[in-house]
Design a protein around this motif. Structure first.
Motif, PDB file in Angstrom:
ATOM      1  N   THR A 232       0.342  -0.799   0.167  1.00 49.39           N
ATOM      2  CA  THR A 232      -0.130  -0.620  -0.253  1.00 49.39           C
ATOM      3  C   THR A 232       1.225   0.979   0.194  1.00 49.39           C
ATOM      4  O   THR A 232       0.102   2.297   0.509  1.00 49.39           O
ATOM      5  N   PHE A 234       2.870   4.386  -1.998  1.00 49.16           N
ATOM      6  CA  PHE A 234       2.829   5.177  -2.947  1.00 49.16           C
ATOM      7  C   PHE A 234       2.911   6.358  -2.428  1.00 49.16           C
ATOM      8  O   PHE A 234       3.759   7.206  -3.576  1.00 49.16           O
ATOM      9  N   LEU A 235       2.977   7.069  -1.500  1.00 53.68           N
ATOM     10  CA  LEU A 235       2.795   8.398  -1.024  1.00 53.68           C
ATOM     11  C   LEU A 235       4.434   8.597  -1.080  1.00 53.68           C
ATOM     12  O   LEU A 235       4.919   9.872  -1.449  1.00 53.68           O
ATOM     13  N   MET A 238       5.926   8.550  -4.683  1.00 57.23           N
ATOM     14  CA  MET A 238       5.783   9.582  -5.976  1.00 57.23           C
ATOM     15  C   MET A 238       5.849  10.490  -5.531  1.00 57.23           C
ATOM     16  O   MET A 238       6.459  11.297  -5.997  1.00 57.23           O
ATOM     17  N   ALA A 253       1.351   0.009  -5.395  1.00 66.76           N
ATOM     18  CA  ALA A 253       0.103   0.706  -5.050  1.00 66.76           C
ATOM     19  C   ALA A 253       0.346   1.977  -5.226  1.00 66.76           C
ATOM     20  O   ALA A 253      -0.673   2.876  -5.911  1.00 66.76           O
ATOM     21  N   LEU A 254       1.768   2.390  -6.780  1.00 66.40           N
ATOM     22  CA  LEU A 254       1.929   3.871  -6.901  1.00 66.40           C
ATOM     23  C   LEU A 254       1.298   3.633  -8.103  1.00 66.40           C
ATOM     24  O   LEU A 254       0.457   4.774  -9.076  1.00 66.40           O
ATOM     25  N   TYR A 257      -2.719   3.611  -8.623  1.00 61.66           N
ATOM     26  CA  TYR A 257      -2.878   4.670  -8.236  1.00 61.66           C
ATOM     27  C   TYR A 257      -2.589   5.889  -9.422  1.00 61.66           C
ATOM     28  O   TYR A 257      -3.411   6.718 -10.117  1.00 61.66           O
ATOM     29  N   ARG A 258      -1.891   5.355 -10.374  1.00 64.42           N
ATOM     30  CA  ARG A 258      -1.261   5.969 -11.690  1.00 64.42           C
ATOM     31  C   ARG A 258      -2.241   5.311 -12.812  1.00 64.42           C
ATOM     32  O   ARG A 258      -2.739   6.556 -14.044  1.00 64.42           O
ATOM     33  N   VAL A 260      -5.665   4.709 -12.135  1.00 65.02           N
ATOM     34  CA  VAL A 260      -6.633   6.333 -11.632  1.00 65.02           C
ATOM     35  C   VAL A 260      -6.498   7.163 -12.298  1.00 65.02           C
ATOM     36  O   VAL A 260      -7.523   7.598 -12.571  1.00 65.02           O
ATOM     37  N   VAL A 261      -5.767   7.979 -11.870  1.00 65.14           N
ATOM     38  CA  VAL A 261      -5.497   9.350 -12.170  1.00 65.14           C
ATOM     39  C   VAL A 261      -4.929   9.817 -13.054  1.00 65.14           C
ATOM     40  O   VAL A 261      -5.700  10.283 -13.623  1.00 65.14           O
ATOM     41  N   TYR A 266     -10.330   2.081 -14.584  1.00 66.79           N
ATOM     42  CA  TYR A 266     -10.653   2.586 -13.123  1.00 66.79           C
ATOM     43  C   TYR A 266     -10.858   0.338 -12.599  1.00 66.79           C
ATOM     44  O   TYR A 266     -10.278   0.200 -12.034  1.00 66.79           O
ATOM     45  N   ALA A 269      -7.495  -0.738 -12.770  1.00 67.16           N
ATOM     46  CA  ALA A 269      -6.979  -0.707 -11.261  1.00 67.16           C
ATOM     47  C   ALA A 269      -7.330  -1.739 -10.237  1.00 67.16           C
ATOM     48  O   ALA A 269      -7.115  -2.160  -8.997  1.00 67.16           O
TER      49      ALA A 269
END
Length: 299
Positions: A232, A234-235, A238, A253-254, A257-258, A260-261, A266, A269
């Motif tokens: 989990t 990713f922060l 990132m 996790a990163l 995140y990519r 989705v963003v 979706y 992911a």
């Protein structure tokens, strides 16, 4: 049959209602929704959802086997497990040293705990400044020590970016682990340490024969929690490296995140999320089994 509502029963019901609702909405409901999304292709611009069956899972497994980005992300995420264990070992040593009531021990505990209470955005910024190739304190110290060959663009070099993220995680995590382990040390009877001093045992024997066996339930809990968080993270990468350079410090996790963003994918992911939820469960269960075996074994 009539039920009598008492003040005690009403209080218990109210206190249990919120965590139960929170779990049902943000736990169970979201997990079911994620599972359903993993079988769909969702266009966020039109809102149209198309059922695609196992196509997302097939594509995900192909990427995990052949895509260099995902291979790197999986490897890096798994490496966070031994990094977490190293952080716990260092935290245990620091906690035991400070527990010996050295001068300014309370001050040092506060200093170690600072990164745990400050926003992760702020501490990653401070860490990035320290590793700045031209103005950072690390290269500055290497320059003063005439070690110019050791100077690096720490967060921008494929050979040092991931290691720098690991160092940050250890530095930022020691304070929190130290507080938890210190609480476990305070529950150890002082007679044990006094007897150890009379027997002339040194620091490492004290750690191995007194601290570890008694504090093992707390330490094993920290190991399990750290292991469960490996997939989990990713922060940290990132904010420090954005997964680079060349995806050398990215994580599972990163990458989700990519998806989705950045790619609005979706369904993919969600499929990755379900796959790594199963992998994570197996890994965490294995670590839990090992820690329980070590708990029953003699140190």
């Amino acid at each position: 049959m009539r039920f009598k509502i008492t003040k005690r029963g009403l209080f218990i019901t109210i206190m249990l209602a919120w965590p139960l609702i929170h779990y049902l909405v943000f736990g169970l409901y979201l997990q079911i929704q994620t599972l359903l999304y993993s079988f769909k292709n969702w266009n966020p611009y039109t809102g149209r959802q198309t059922w695609v069956g196992f196509d997302n899972y097939i594509s995900a497994f192909k990427s995990m086997a052949t895509d260099g980005v995902w291979i790197s992300a999986i490897r890096n995420s798994l490496l966070f497990i031994p990094v977490n264990m190293l952080s716990i070992v260092l935290s245990l040593i620091v906690a035991l040293v400070l527990y010996r009531k050295i001068p300014f021990s309370r001050f040092y505990r506060i200093v170690y705990f600072f990164p745990s209470i400050i926003s992760i955005v702020v501490i990653t910024m401070v860490f990035s400044f320290a590793l700045n190739p031209t103005q950072g304190i690390v290269n500055g110290l290497l320059n003063l020590l005439s070690l110019d060959s050791w100077k690096r663009v720490w967060l921008g070099d494929t050979q040092t970016a991931l290691a720098s993220v690991f160092v940050f995680c250890i530095w930022a995590g020691i304070g929190y682990n130290n507080v938890i382990i210190t609480g476990a040390l305070q529950r150890i009877p002082t007679d044990y340490f006094e007897v150890g001093k009379l027997d002339g045992i040194h620091f490492w024997k004290e750690l191995y024969y007194i601290v570890l066996p008694i504090s093992w339930p707390t330490i094993s809990t920290l190991i399990i929690l750290g292991t469960s968080g490996a997939f989990t993270i990713f922060l940290q990468p990132m904010l420090l490296t954005n997964g680079g350079p060349f995806n050398s410090s990215t994580t599972v996790a990163l990458e989700m995140y990519r998806l989705v963003v950045e790619k609005n994918s979706y369904g993919m992911a969600a499929a990755y999320g379900m796959i790594f939820a199963v992998i994570g469960f197996v890994v965490v269960w294995s670590i839990k089994w090992l820690t329980e075996r070590m708990d029953t074994a003699e140190f």
